[in-house]
Design an enzyme around this catalytic site. Structure first.
Site, PDB file in Angstrom:
ATOM      1  N   ARG A   1     -49.236  -5.897  75.370  1.00 54.15           N
ATOM      2  CA  ARG A   1     -48.281  -5.003  74.689  1.00 54.15           C
ATOM      3  C   ARG A   1     -47.162  -5.816  74.040  1.00 54.15           C
ATOM      4  O   ARG A   1     -46.677  -5.479  72.966  1.00 54.15           O
ATOM      5  CB  ARG A   1     -47.718  -3.958  75.663  1.00 54.15           C
ATOM      6  CG  ARG A   1     -48.727  -2.865  76.030  1.00 54.15           C
ATOM      7  CD  ARG A   1     -48.080  -1.668  76.681  1.00 54.15           C
ATOM      8  NE  ARG A   1     -47.511  -1.974  77.977  1.00 54.15           N
ATOM      9  CZ  ARG A   1     -48.199  -2.058  79.119  1.00 54.15           C
ATOM     10  NH1 ARG A   1     -49.493  -1.826  79.128  1.00 54.15           N
ATOM     11  NH2 ARG A   1     -47.611  -2.342  80.258  1.00 54.15           N
TER      12      ARG A   1
ATOM     13  N   ASP B   1     -41.205   3.820  85.170  1.00 50.24           N
ATOM     14  CA  ASP B   1     -41.633   3.483  83.803  1.00 50.24           C
ATOM     15  C   ASP B   1     -42.399   4.665  83.213  1.00 50.24           C
ATOM     16  O   ASP B   1     -42.909   5.512  83.943  1.00 50.24           O
ATOM     17  CB  ASP B   1     -42.580   2.273  83.820  1.00 50.24           C
ATOM     18  CG  ASP B   1     -41.845   0.957  84.013  1.00 50.24           C
ATOM     19  OD1 ASP B   1     -40.611   0.931  83.921  1.00 50.24           O
ATOM     20  OD2 ASP B   1     -42.536  -0.059  84.254  1.00 50.24           O
TER      21      ASP B   1
ATOM     22  N   ARG C   1     -33.568   5.763  80.873  1.00 51.89           N
ATOM     23  CA  ARG C   1     -33.817   4.599  80.022  1.00 51.89           C
ATOM     24  C   ARG C   1     -34.483   5.091  78.734  1.00 51.89           C
ATOM     25  O   ARG C   1     -35.532   5.738  78.777  1.00 51.89           O
ATOM     26  CB  ARG C   1     -34.752   3.623  80.732  1.00 51.89           C
ATOM     27  CG  ARG C   1     -35.174   2.461  79.834  1.00 51.89           C
ATOM     28  CD  ARG C   1     -36.334   1.672  80.438  1.00 51.89           C
ATOM     29  NE  ARG C   1     -35.976   1.043  81.679  1.00 51.89           N
ATOM     30  CZ  ARG C   1     -36.875   0.631  82.584  1.00 51.89           C
ATOM     31  NH1 ARG C   1     -38.174   0.811  82.385  1.00 51.89           N
ATOM     32  NH2 ARG C   1     -36.480   0.041  83.690  1.00 51.89           N
TER      33      ARG C   1
ATOM     34  N   LYS D   1     -44.565   1.701  87.768  1.00 53.72           N
ATOM     35  CA  LYS D   1     -45.511   2.477  86.953  1.00 53.72           C
ATOM     36  C   LYS D   1     -46.291   3.383  87.902  1.00 53.72           C
ATOM     37  O   LYS D   1     -46.940   2.888  88.828  1.00 53.72           O
ATOM     38  CB  LYS D   1     -46.480   1.550  86.224  1.00 53.72           C
ATOM     39  CG  LYS D   1     -45.872   0.903  85.011  1.00 53.72           C
ATOM     40  CD  LYS D   1     -46.901   0.182  84.177  1.00 53.72           C
ATOM     41  CE  LYS D   1     -46.261  -0.366  82.913  1.00 53.72           C
ATOM     42  NZ  LYS D   1     -44.968  -1.043  83.097  1.00 53.72           N
TER      43      LYS D   1
ATOM     44  N   HIS E   1     -34.349  -4.253  71.819  1.00 55.38           N
ATOM     45  CA  HIS E   1     -33.887  -5.563  71.337  1.00 55.38           C
ATOM     46  C   HIS E   1     -33.418  -5.445  69.901  1.00 55.38           C
ATOM     47  O   HIS E   1     -33.040  -6.430  69.286  1.00 55.38           O
ATOM     48  CB  HIS E   1     -35.045  -6.580  71.399  1.00 55.38           C
ATOM     49  CG  HIS E   1     -35.790  -6.529  72.681  1.00 55.38           C
ATOM     50  ND1 HIS E   1     -36.904  -5.767  72.866  1.00 55.38           N
ATOM     51  CD2 HIS E   1     -35.528  -7.122  73.868  1.00 55.38           C
ATOM     52  CE1 HIS E   1     -37.326  -5.879  74.109  1.00 55.38           C
ATOM     53  NE2 HIS E   1     -36.515  -6.686  74.735  1.00 55.38           N
TER      54      HIS E   1
ATOM     55  N   LYS F   1     -38.291   2.648  72.649  1.00 49.20           N
ATOM     56  CA  LYS F   1     -39.003   3.184  71.478  1.00 49.20           C
ATOM     57  C   LYS F   1     -40.394   3.674  71.871  1.00 49.20           C
ATOM     58  O   LYS F   1     -40.885   4.655  71.353  1.00 49.20           O
ATOM     59  CB  LYS F   1     -39.097   2.114  70.392  1.00 49.20           C
ATOM     60  CG  LYS F   1     -37.765   1.845  69.705  1.00 49.20           C
ATOM     61  CD  LYS F   1     -37.913   0.955  68.487  1.00 49.20           C
ATOM     62  CE  LYS F   1     -36.552   0.589  67.922  1.00 49.20           C
ATOM     63  NZ  LYS F   1     -36.642  -0.372  66.811  1.00 49.20           N
ATOM     64  N   GLY F   2     -41.054   2.968  72.798  1.00 53.24           N
ATOM     65  CA  GLY F   2     -42.413   3.339  73.209  1.00 53.24           C
ATOM     66  C   GLY F   2     -43.399   2.248  72.829  1.00 53.24           C
ATOM     67  O   GLY F   2     -43.347   1.726  71.712  1.00 53.24           O
TER      68      GLY F   2
HETATM   69  C1  LIG Z   1     -36.031  -2.722  79.630  1.00 52.83           C
HETATM   70  C2  LIG Z   1     -37.202  -2.189  78.885  1.00 52.83           C
HETATM   71  C3  LIG Z   1     -38.061  -1.312  79.519  1.00 52.83           C
HETATM   72  C4  LIG Z   1     -39.129  -0.760  78.828  1.00 52.83           C
HETATM   73  N1  LIG Z   1     -39.902   0.174  79.446  1.00 52.83           N
HETATM   74  C5  LIG Z   1     -40.857   0.809  78.728  1.00 52.83           C
HETATM   75  C6  LIG Z   1     -41.586   1.896  79.274  1.00 52.83           C
HETATM   76  O1  LIG Z   1     -41.404   2.297  80.418  1.00 52.83           O
HETATM   77  N2  LIG Z   1     -42.537   2.495  78.500  1.00 52.83           N
HETATM   78  C7  LIG Z   1     -42.781   2.086  77.205  1.00 52.83           C
HETATM   79  O2  LIG Z   1     -43.612   2.696  76.535  1.00 52.83           O
HETATM   80  N3  LIG Z   1     -42.108   1.036  76.672  1.00 52.83           N
HETATM   81  C8  LIG Z   1     -41.165   0.405  77.392  1.00 52.83           C
HETATM   82  N4  LIG Z   1     -40.466  -0.637  76.817  1.00 52.83           N
HETATM   83  C9  LIG Z   1     -40.939  -1.236  75.530  1.00 52.83           C
HETATM   84  C10 LIG Z   1     -40.368  -0.520  74.341  1.00 52.83           C
HETATM   85  O3  LIG Z   1     -40.915   0.777  74.244  1.00 52.83           O
HETATM   86  C11 LIG Z   1     -40.680  -1.284  73.036  1.00 52.83           C
HETATM   87  O4  LIG Z   1     -42.064  -1.395  72.861  1.00 52.83           O
HETATM   88  C12 LIG Z   1     -40.083  -2.672  72.962  1.00 52.83           C
HETATM   89  O5  LIG Z   1     -38.832  -2.722  73.586  1.00 52.83           O
HETATM   90  C13 LIG Z   1     -39.898  -3.103  71.484  1.00 52.83           C
HETATM   91  O6  LIG Z   1     -39.038  -2.203  70.833  1.00 52.83           O
HETATM   92  P1  LIG Z   1     -37.523  -2.569  70.369  1.00 52.83           P
HETATM   93  O7  LIG Z   1     -36.672  -1.388  70.694  1.00 52.83           O
HETATM   94  O8  LIG Z   1     -37.112  -3.812  70.981  1.00 52.83           O
HETATM   95  O9  LIG Z   1     -37.557  -2.599  68.801  1.00 52.83           O
HETATM   96  P2  LIG Z   1     -38.497  -3.306  67.732  1.00 52.83           P
HETATM   97  O10 LIG Z   1     -38.187  -2.624  66.439  1.00 52.83           O
HETATM   98  O11 LIG Z   1     -39.913  -3.320  68.193  1.00 52.83           O
HETATM   99  O12 LIG Z   1     -37.989  -4.790  67.728  1.00 52.83           O
HETATM  100  C14 LIG Z   1     -36.685  -5.155  67.295  1.00 52.83           C
HETATM  101  C15 LIG Z   1     -36.540  -6.669  67.381  1.00 52.83           C
HETATM  102  O13 LIG Z   1     -36.599  -7.058  68.747  1.00 52.83           O
HETATM  103  C16 LIG Z   1     -37.325  -8.272  68.893  1.00 52.83           C
HETATM  104  N5  LIG Z   1     -38.561  -7.997  69.668  1.00 52.83           N
HETATM  105  C17 LIG Z   1     -39.061  -6.787  70.004  1.00 52.83           C
HETATM  106  N6  LIG Z   1     -40.186  -6.909  70.739  1.00 52.83           N
HETATM  107  C18 LIG Z   1     -40.408  -8.229  70.867  1.00 52.83           C
HETATM  108  C19 LIG Z   1     -41.413  -8.993  71.515  1.00 52.83           C
HETATM  109  N7  LIG Z   1     -42.419  -8.442  72.193  1.00 52.83           N
HETATM  110  N8  LIG Z   1     -41.339 -10.344  71.446  1.00 52.83           N
HETATM  111  C20 LIG Z   1     -40.333 -10.947  70.782  1.00 52.83           C
HETATM  112  N9  LIG Z   1     -39.345 -10.272  70.132  1.00 52.83           N
HETATM  113  C21 LIG Z   1     -39.371  -8.931  70.181  1.00 52.83           C
HETATM  114  C22 LIG Z   1     -37.630  -8.744  67.503  1.00 52.83           C
HETATM  115  O14 LIG Z   1     -36.569  -9.564  67.086  1.00 52.83           O
HETATM  116  C23 LIG Z   1     -37.657  -7.446  66.721  1.00 52.83           C
HETATM  117  O15 LIG Z   1     -37.419  -7.633  65.346  1.00 52.83           O
HETATM  118  C24 LIG Z   1     -39.368  -1.153  77.476  1.00 52.83           C
HETATM  119  C25 LIG Z   1     -38.489  -2.034  76.845  1.00 52.83           C
HETATM  120  C26 LIG Z   1     -37.413  -2.539  77.516  1.00 52.83           C
HETATM  121  C27 LIG Z   1     -36.472  -3.441  76.790  1.00 52.83           C
END
Ligand SMILES: Cc1cc2nc3c(=O)[nH]c(=O)nc-3n(C[C@H](O)[C@H](O)[C@H](O)COP(=O)(O)OP(=O)(O)OC[C@H]3O[C@@H](n4cnc5c(N)ncnc54)[C@H](O)[C@@H]3O)c2cc1C
Length: 309
Positions: A289, A135, A185, A98, A228, A188-189
């Protein structure tokens, strides 16, 4: 509402004191964070690599307040990268950084200090034979982060950047960064953003994610699908097939402690699957977060507080 409150709390020193001092917090934090020490990170990294997963390690920290602390973070990354080199883990493990942790927000010469500290980390990664991904934080930092990334890429072309699908600008950024060899990478944010710059509802964010993914998957770069979400993972697989991508031309990424069975399934199916593994003492912002992303995590946390408190 709840998400906004938790994201606001992630930047509140008062709430931080209460959450950090509450003993049950630590047991829950362990689900998302490898531990506080370098050794904890190396052990957890080794365990993940032994199961066929790749790793990106994050030395936790953000909103660094002075230049000495920023330099200390760069030094911690140098130690981490030396340890990855010595243990042979560098073949499967890189680092995520970061820029705010290495000085980006400092009032005097913040960007310059962050650039120089990030350059130190990139040089240590090159020496260890691995890579770095920057990041992405809230939208006020996007231009600065991408401009630092462009500058570093002149010397370290493998440097990865993160683009956040919820930002309205991201589809255009994907077009710029989908060039040959470019590691991007797509997530979603995770921050609280105003409607003027970011899509707000899940459906709009998901649609934006797919639009950005289409640009990256049809480009010449190396997309890193950080989600995820089962729908995003399925669509990424289909887009890879339609664009004739081989398994080594893109990767899936998930956070440590989230959907581990799905991580293993993707790795066992022959995909590159990388786990984002944070460690260190500054876990508060990262932890909050994760609570904000999923109400079930908060329920689990509150229940633990009620039963153990
Ligand atoms: C490798 C990686 C790097 C990242 N780097 C950044 C970054 O640099 N900047 C940034 O703003 N964001 C970052 N993120 C976070 C990202 O922006 C999302 O906030 C986060 O990944 C949740 O979004 P989702 O795509 O998993 O979908 P979502 O729609 O939020 O979740 C889909 C499903 O995933 C599972 N899930 C999601 N989050 C969680 C949780 N916290 N605990 C348990 N289960 C969960 C649940 O089953 C959920 O129904 C990163 C995420 C990953 C995986």
């Amino acid at each position: 509402m709840l998400r906004s409150a938790l994201l606001a709390a992630s930047r509140s020193p008062q709430v931080r004191t209460v959450v950090e001092k509450f003993p049950p917090t630590h047991a829950i934090v362990e689900r998302f964070v490898a531990g506080e020490l370098l050794d904890d990170a190396v052990t957890a990294c080794d365990d993940l690599v032994a199961t066929g997963r790749k790793v990106t390690l994050d030395h936790l920290g953000e909103d660094t307040k002075d230049a000495a602390q920023a330099a200390g973070t760069a030094e911690a990354y140098e130690h981490l990268l030396a340890a990855l080199k010595d243990t042979g883990l560098a073949a499967n493990a890189e680092v995520s950084v970061k820029l705010s942790a290495v000085g980006q927000f400092l009032p005097v010469d913040g960007e310059k200090i962050a650039l120089e500290n990030a350059r130190r980390i990139c040089a240590a990664a090159a020496d260890a034979g691995t890579t770095v991904t920057l990041d992405m934080e809230d939208h006020t930092t996007t231009d600065s982060t991408l401009s630092i990334a462009r500058e570093l890429r002149a010397d370290f072309p493998w440097l990865g950047v993160v683009l956040q699908a919820y930002l309205r600008r991201t589809e255009a950024d994907c077009k710029e960064f989908a060039s040959a060899g470019s590691r991007v990478r797509l997530c979603k944010g995770a921050y609280k953003e105003p409607e003027s710059v970011a899509f707000q509802g899940k459906r709009d964010v998901d649609l934006a994610y797919v639009r950005a993914l289409k640009v990256l998957m049809s480009g010449d770069g190396y997309p890193m699908i950080a989600s995820h979400d089962p729908n995003m993972i399925k669509i990424a697989g289909q887009l890879a097939e339609w664009n004739g991508r081989k398994a080594d031309s893109f990767e899936y990424q998930m956070l440590f402690g989230i959907r581990p069975e799905e991580q293993l399934r993707l790795a066992e199916a022959g995909n590159a699957m990388r786990v984002y593994l944070p460690y260190g003492q500054e876990w508060y912002g990262y932890f909050m977060r994760r609570l904000a992303e999923r109400p079930a995590n908060l329920t689990f946390f509150l229940r633990a507080m009620a039963t153990r408190g």
